[in-house]
Design a protein around this motif. Structure first.
Motif, short mmCIF file in Angstrom:
data_model
loop_
_atom_site.label_atom_id
_atom_site.label_comp_id
_atom_site.label_asym_id
_atom_site.label_seq_id
_atom_site.Cartn_x
_atom_site.Cartn_y
_atom_site.Cartn_z
N LYS A 24 0.84 -1.20 0.00
CA LYS A 24 0.00 0.00 0.00
C LYS A 24 0.88 1.26 0.00
O LYS A 24 1.98 1.24 0.56
CB LYS A 24 -0.90 0.02 1.24
CG LYS A 24 -1.95 -1.09 1.30
CD LYS A 24 -3.08 -0.81 0.35
CE LYS A 24 -4.21 -1.80 0.54
NZ LYS A 24 -5.32 -1.55 -0.40
N PRO A 25 0.39 2.35 -0.58
CA PRO A 25 1.14 3.62 -0.50
C PRO A 25 1.30 4.03 0.96
O PRO A 25 0.39 3.88 1.77
CB PRO A 25 0.25 4.61 -1.27
CG PRO A 25 -0.61 3.76 -2.14
CD PRO A 25 -0.83 2.49 -1.39
N LYS A 26 2.49 4.53 1.29
CA LYS A 26 2.77 4.93 2.66
C LYS A 26 2.07 6.25 3.00
O LYS A 26 2.08 7.20 2.21
CB LYS A 26 4.28 5.07 2.86
CG LYS A 26 4.69 5.22 4.32
CD LYS A 26 6.20 5.15 4.46
CE LYS A 26 6.62 5.20 5.93
NZ LYS A 26 8.08 5.11 6.07
N VAL A 46 -0.69 10.78 1.40
CA VAL A 46 -0.16 9.57 0.78
C VAL A 46 1.06 9.93 -0.06
O VAL A 46 1.00 10.81 -0.92
CB VAL A 46 -1.23 8.89 -0.11
CG1 VAL A 46 -0.61 7.72 -0.87
CG2 VAL A 46 -2.40 8.43 0.73
N ASP A 47 2.16 9.25 0.23
CA ASP A 47 3.39 9.46 -0.53
C ASP A 47 3.47 8.40 -1.63
O ASP A 47 3.68 7.22 -1.36
CB ASP A 47 4.61 9.35 0.39
CG ASP A 47 5.92 9.68 -0.33
OD1 ASP A 47 5.88 9.80 -1.57
OD2 ASP A 47 6.94 9.81 0.34
N PRO A 48 3.27 8.79 -2.89
CA PRO A 48 3.27 7.80 -3.99
C PRO A 48 4.62 7.15 -4.23
O PRO A 48 4.71 6.12 -4.90
CB PRO A 48 2.84 8.64 -5.20
CG PRO A 48 3.27 10.03 -4.87
CD PRO A 48 3.11 10.17 -3.38
N ASN A 49 5.67 7.74 -3.68
CA ASN A 49 7.01 7.20 -3.90
C ASN A 49 7.43 6.17 -2.86
O ASN A 49 8.45 5.51 -3.01
CB ASN A 49 8.03 8.34 -3.91
CG ASN A 49 7.78 9.33 -5.04
OD1 ASN A 49 7.49 8.92 -6.16
ND2 ASN A 49 7.85 10.62 -4.74
N THR A 101 6.08 2.87 -0.24
CA THR A 101 5.02 1.91 0.04
C THR A 101 5.33 1.15 1.32
O THR A 101 6.49 1.12 1.78
CB THR A 101 4.87 0.89 -1.10
OG1 THR A 101 6.12 0.19 -1.28
CG2 THR A 101 4.48 1.58 -2.40
#
Length: 348
Positions: free
Chosen positions: A180-182, A201-204, A206
């Motif tokens: 999951k995204p972090k 949500v940080d997309p970079n 997980t």
């Protein structure tokens, strides 16, 4: 069985690392180790069975047993790419063995020419997953109940013309991890404003989330009480392929075979009669499955086998590797529409 990674499996060879490099990057080393430690039984080596076998062998399970007692015919070869064109009259599992093994020499592929009905209960206990194709409803229910007592994953699937399905029973408690995204906490600084304090949500980045899900038995999934008000209310959302499956399984039970193109006229009339009987027994209208269904459920079509076999193979891999959310518990594919749907039937 697959929850524990044995000590000798903690080190992966250079050859295996090269062979499974893409997969290890995709779902991780631990997931690949679980796959490598798993043994699978595949029953039925027609078009769908060949697709599933290919996908499991390439994924890198430890061992795959191909079980089929039937002989190769021109009809059975049409959607089956593992059987040579000159193999008519040979056993289907044995005829598929050589090409299957060539796909991945690191997987132990075996052929068993016995009828699955003749196998004793303990035969199934040596596997981590059992995949049943071209089997009767009674046999599938029996094997599902047997395997449930040993926490063995069970999968069923078939292709009928333009239509196909798969079912999975992963037990009362199936554990898996999902990427999951972090979520990053917002800043607490006063001058950042209220929006900055909300989680983002940080997309970079997980994180791996552990989850548990429960499944219904095949018997419960096929014996829904449609007189129940809650079940009735869901009828409009229920795919017609669920009822088509019930009709085709009844045909297989009554005739000991699937509808055949050579007897299209006779089998079409029988299918319509079975449709009426099955839906009447359920307390449902035959209009749920229009008469036109009989034109599109004969034989195996290679493209449908490829789609359903891809999904079925993927679900077995996900279950054994304990990576990513599984389909719960049916997948139906309609080749006429070019689309599939996942739906759940049985006890919640």
């Amino acid at each position: 069985m697959i929850d524990t990674i044995e000590k000798e499996d903690n080190i992966i060879s250079e050859e295996e690392a090269a062979q499974y490099d893409r997969q290890i990057r995709l779902w991780g080393l631990d997931a690949q180790k679980r796959l490598r430690g798993s043994r699978v039984l595949l029953v039925g080596l027609r078009g769908l069975g060949a697709e599933v076998a290919k996908n499991l062998i390439l994924a890198g399970v430890k061992g795959l047993t191909l079980l089929d007692h039937e002989q190769v015919t021109e009809e059975s070869r049409r959607a089956q790419f593992l059987i040579p064109v000159d193999a008519d009259g040979q056993n289907q599992a044995q005829a598929s063995l050589e090409r299957a093994q060539l796909l991945n020499p690191m997987v132990e592929v075996k052929a068993d020419t016995d009828a699955v009905e003749s196998k004793p209960d303990y035969f199934f206990f040596q596997f981590d997953a059992v995949c049943l194709t071209r089997c009767s409803k009674d046999l599938m229910v029996r094997v599902d109940q047997l395997c449930a007592s040993r926490n063995i994953k069970v999968f069923c699937g078939d292709v009928y013309g333009y239509h196909g399905y798969m079912f999975s029973d992963l037990g009362q408690e199936h554990h898996y991890v999902e990427e999951k995204p972090k979520v990053v906490k917002g800043s607490n600084e006063a001058n950042d404003g209220p929006e900055a304090k909300k989680p983002k949500v940080d997309p970079n980045e997980t994180t791996m989330v552990k989850k548990t899900i429960s499944f219904s038995s095949l018997k419960e999934a096929l014996e829904v009480d449609w007189t129940n008000e809650k079940a009735k209310s869901s009828l409009k959302r229920t795919p017609a392929d669920y009822f088509l499956l019930q009709v085709l399984l009844k045909f297989r039970t009554d005739k000991g075979r699937d509808p055949q193109p050579d007897s299209f006229a006779e089998d079409s009339q029988l299918l319509l009669q079975i449709r009426d009987d099955v839906l009447e027994t359920m307390g449902l209208s035959s209009e749920l499955l229009p008469n036109t269904f009989v034109s599109y459920c004969f034989s195996e079509m290679a493209p449908v086998c490829a789609v359903v076999g891809g999904v079925l193979g993927q679900e077995i891999v996900k279950a054994l590797s304990q990576r990513d959310a599984p389909h719960r518990n049916f997948f139906f594919f309609d080749g006429l529409k070019g689309s599939g749907v996942v739906d759940y039937f049985g006890s919640k």
